[in-house]
Design a protein around this motif. Structure first.
Motif, short mmCIF file in Angstrom:
data_model
loop_
_atom_site.label_atom_id
_atom_site.label_comp_id
_atom_site.label_asym_id
_atom_site.label_seq_id
_atom_site.Cartn_x
_atom_site.Cartn_y
_atom_site.Cartn_z
N SER A 167 36.57 32.39 34.18
CA SER A 167 37.41 33.56 34.41
C SER A 167 37.47 33.86 35.90
CB SER A 167 36.87 34.78 33.67
OG SER A 167 35.63 35.20 34.23
N HIS A 168 38.43 34.68 36.26
CA HIS A 168 38.60 35.10 37.64
C HIS A 168 39.30 36.46 37.61
CE1 HIS A 168 39.28 34.97 41.93
NE2 HIS A 168 40.60 35.06 41.77
N THR A 169 38.92 37.34 38.50
CA THR A 169 39.57 38.65 38.57
C THR A 169 40.25 38.82 39.92
OG1 THR A 169 37.60 39.79 39.42
CG2 THR A 169 37.87 39.68 37.02
N PHE A 170 41.37 39.51 39.91
CA PHE A 170 42.08 39.84 41.14
C PHE A 170 42.62 41.25 41.03
CE2 PHE A 170 45.54 40.24 44.11
CZ PHE A 170 45.08 39.57 45.23
N ALA A 171 42.10 42.14 41.86
CA ALA A 171 42.58 43.52 41.89
C ALA A 171 43.75 43.62 42.86
CB ALA A 171 41.45 44.46 42.30
N GLY A 172 44.89 44.05 42.38
CA GLY A 172 46.05 44.17 43.24
C GLY A 172 47.20 44.84 42.52
N ASP A 173 48.20 45.24 43.28
CA ASP A 173 49.37 45.93 42.77
C ASP A 173 50.51 44.92 42.64
OD1 ASP A 173 51.63 47.44 42.30
OD2 ASP A 173 51.31 48.84 43.93
#
Length: 257
Positions: A57-63
């Motif tokens: 898995s991988h997470t990316f916080a962004g708009d």
């Protein structure tokens, strides 16, 4: 196109339908990246659940309504997980307003999140998939409201109709690259977005509206995030390779088309 499990990216993946989709795709054998807004605490816990199913898995916080964030997100996913094979543009907001109460600012905000983010995800995921040269799947969240407008859903319905137009046009253009493009159209679904009704029309009004919506559904109940994830699972699979440009309802029969 030869098909094997690869990497899926789900926007708005921290809760609700996005979370259910991310976990289902992990069960299907994909490594799954998830995105949500900065400060969304649930991102890490969903990633942990994905890894608990034996997938990376991988997470990316962004708009995702901002182009540079989408560019950075896709680069981060590819750099970390190696490719991008399924893009699920699931992020969205629901702000209920009547026509006469909708400000330009509210309209633009709804469109930015619900329609512009889909355009950006389709665009930059397609660029990556074309470069990889093995096709892929582009999926986006429309809505029952994207097929039938109703009171209080003026700008929201317009944004979800736009998703259908983007999906149709992208499918025509990208088919030659082995990329299919489809939208899923949930009906009344038991998610946190449903709570927006309480804020917009009051608890009594929300209960009456919900009762009316469920009453017009032959199945006679609200949908669940898992109901939506089941459809997305199929559209992301090799078995859906001859389906493109479609906006498929998953609404318990509320709208028969």
């Amino acid at each position: 196109m030869a098909w094997s499990k690869g990497v899926a990216l789900v926007t708005g993946g921290a809760r609700g339908i996005g979370r259910a989709v991310a976990l289902r795709l992990a069960e299907d054998g994909f490594d799954v990246a998830i995105n949500d807004l900065p400060g969304t605490e649930e991102l890490k816990s969903v990633a942990t659940e994905i890894e608990g199913k034996g997938r990376r898995s991988h997470t990316f916080a962004g708009d995702v309504s901002q182009e540079q964030d989408v560019i950075n997100m896709i680069k981060s996913v590819v750099d970390t997980l190696g490719s991008l094979d399924v893009m699920v543009a699931n992020a969205g907001i629901c702000i209920m307003r009547k026509v006469v109460d909708t400000t330009v600012e509210t309209f633009d905000h709804i469109y930015a999140v619900n329609a512009r983010s889909v355009m950006l995800c389709y665009k930059h995921a397609a660029i990556q998939m074309i470069a990889q040269g093995r096709g892929g799947r582009l999926l986006a969240a429309s809505s029952l409201a994207g097929k039938r407008g109703s009171e209080f859903f003026f700008a929201y319905a317009a944004s979800k109709f736009a998703v259908r137009g983007l999906t149709h046009a992208a499918a025509i253009e990208l088919g030659k690259h082995g990329i299919t493009v489809n939208a899923y159209c949930p009906g009344v679904t038991d998610t946190t977005l449903l709570r927006v009704m309480d804020e917009a029309v009051g608890e009594d009004g929300a209960q009456a509206l919900r009762k009316h919506l469920i009453g017009s559904t032959p199945i006679g109940r609200e949908g669940t995030p898992s109901d939506i994830a089941n459809l997305v699972s199929f559209l992301a699979s090799k078995d859906s390779g001859f389906i493109t440009g479609q906006s498929i309802s998953v609404d318990g029969g509320a709208l028969v088309d």
